[in-house]
Design a protein around this motif. Structure first.
Motif, PDB file in Angstrom:
ATOM      1  N   GLU A 276       2.425  10.128  -3.543  1.00  0.00           N
ATOM      2  CA  GLU A 276       1.347   9.134  -3.414  1.00  0.00           C
ATOM      3  C   GLU A 276       1.457   7.891  -4.244  1.00  0.00           C
ATOM      4  N   THR A 285      -4.666   2.865  -2.985  1.00  0.00           N
ATOM      5  CA  THR A 285      -3.802   4.030  -3.082  1.00  0.00           C
ATOM      6  C   THR A 285      -3.399   4.569  -1.593  1.00  0.00           C
ATOM      7  N   TYR A 286      -2.156   4.720  -1.604  1.00  0.00           N
ATOM      8  CA  TYR A 286      -1.597   4.965  -0.274  1.00  0.00           C
ATOM      9  C   TYR A 286      -0.717   6.496  -0.343  1.00  0.00           C
ATOM     10  N   GLN A 287      -1.185   7.380   0.733  1.00  0.00           N
ATOM     11  CA  GLN A 287      -0.381   8.647   0.670  1.00  0.00           C
ATOM     12  C   GLN A 287       0.860   8.463   1.552  1.00  0.00           C
ATOM     13  N   CYS A 288       1.947   8.967   1.173  1.00  0.00           N
ATOM     14  CA  CYS A 288       3.128   8.703   1.988  1.00  0.00           C
ATOM     15  C   CYS A 288       4.017  10.010   1.829  1.00  0.00           C
ATOM     16  N   ALA A 297       5.843   1.537   2.119  1.00  0.00           N
ATOM     17  CA  ALA A 297       4.361   2.026   1.825  1.00  0.00           C
ATOM     18  C   ALA A 297       3.388   0.839   1.482  1.00  0.00           C
ATOM     19  N   ALA A 301       0.302  -0.434   3.505  1.00  0.00           N
ATOM     20  CA  ALA A 301      -1.016  -0.434   3.142  1.00  0.00           C
ATOM     21  C   ALA A 301      -1.643  -1.714   3.151  1.00  0.00           C
TER      22      ALA A 301
END
Length: 359
Positions: A276, A285-288, A297, A301
């Motif tokens: 994250e 916030t970006y999930q990867c 990422a 985003a």
């Protein structure tokens, strides 16, 4: 063999070694060659080491035991050679440099060690070393040469400056007689008043790709200080190398048995492990996954991080990390001072778990 010419016995460490020559290699470094007074021959695998018992005033028992990789080749069994470099706090090597002369004897234990290409079926080798870590590579290269095998060796050695490359002239002489020994030297700085046109800086992924484009097909042997070997491992892993074909020996206590072989706890990003990224300035916030770079990422985003080379060279994508850990394999685009201050290069940093950066 007939009675007039009996087969010579093999040396064991029950017999003292007699010094036969001391050859200076560079300041504070020399090659010490020994023979067995009985005429016994030396049998060992290239890359193995000897432990010498060296006189040392003020030490328990009046001796110290120091381990040295054998730099000679078992294909030349009448003598055995170790090449030693004295560090500022050296006791044993300093004594040898100052006192050991031909005719003197020392007790030795060994040979021993698992760092060797003996028994390997590989035909293409990549030898990577730093400083006196070149010694086992010299032994293995000489043995392949003497046995008449077709050489296919990329030989990389890193040193402080050109004048400190051990065995340079000997290796260049060998390379001038075959097209199968490809020498690559990397130095931190040139010698004063002597231009250097080769590689300069810290060994990195880009250098590796230029020096050995077919590295994926080679068996890799590495020796040097642990930070150096970790950098080599990270460079190879980042390029998709099969680490089952990687072998190493450190400047620390050499490994004698398989049970002593340490587990390498290097971080290897996993595309199946979630991560994250929190971009603190933007509030995004970006999930990867761990294999996504911070740069990739951020772009996914909808954020922009200025970037240039995307290889960790130019430093354009430097950002400050405020929380968490990343796995960063760069190619010289960021200084150690910046790293200590919390900065990373977004193009070559993979998030491990939850990471926050100032974007």
């Amino acid at each position: 063999m007939n009675e007039m010419f009996p087969t010579p016995a093999l040396w064991t460490d029950n017999e003292l070694l007699e010094c036969v020559s001391v050859v200076p290699e560079m300041p504070n470094t020399a090659s010490f060659s020994f023979r067995a007074a009985s005429g016994a021959l030396f049998a060992y695998d290239p890359g193995q080491f000897l432990t010498l018992e060296i006189p040392a005033t003020g030490q328990p028992g009046g001796v110290v035991h120091r381990t040295y990789t054998i730099s000679s080749s078992p294909s030349r069994p009448r003598s055995i050679t170790i090449t030693a470099k004295a560090q500022p706090n050296s006791i044993g090597t300093r004594w040898m440099l100052d006192n050991l002369k031909p005719g003197m004897t020392l007790k030795a234990i060994g040979p021993a060690g698992l760092f060797t290409n003996a028994g390997s079926t590989a035909r293409k080798h990549l030898f990577i070393s730093a400083g006196s870590g070149i010694t086992p590579m010299m032994s293995m290269t000489t043995c392949i040469w003497d046995e008449g095998q077709d050489l296919d060796i990329v030989f990389i050695n890193c040193a402080k400056r050109p004048s400190e490359i051990i065995f340079r002239q000997r290796l260049e002489q060998m390379a001038s007689r075959t097209d199968g020994l490809d020498l690559k030297f990397v130095v931190e700085e040139a010698d004063r008043y002597r231009p250097w046109t080769g590689y300069q800086g810290q060994f990195n992924q880009l250098m590796l790709g230029l020096m050995a484009p077919d590295y994926l097909d080679r068996e890799v042997y590495c020796c040097g200080p642990e930070p150096f070997m970790q950098a080599v491992r990270e460079a190879l892993a980042g390029l998709g190398f099969d680490m089952d074909h990687y072998h190493q020996e450190s400047f620390g206590a050499p490994i004698e048995t398989k049970e002593e072989t340490p587990d390498l706890d290097d971080v290897v990003p996993d595309d199946a492990t979630a991560a994250e990224l929190c971009f603190t300035t933007s509030g995004v916030t970006y999930q990867c996954t761990e294999t996504d770079t911070v740069l990739a990422a951020a772009k996914a985003a909808g954020l922009n991080i200025p970037s240039g080379c995307t290889f960790g060279v130019c430093g354009t994508c430097k950002v400050r990390k405020v929380e968490g850990e990343v796995h960063m394999v760069h190619n010289g685009g960021i200084s150690e001072e910046d790293i200590e201050a919390g900065y990373i290069l977004a193009c070559c940093s993979n998030p491990i778990g939850k990471v926050a950066v100032e974007i």
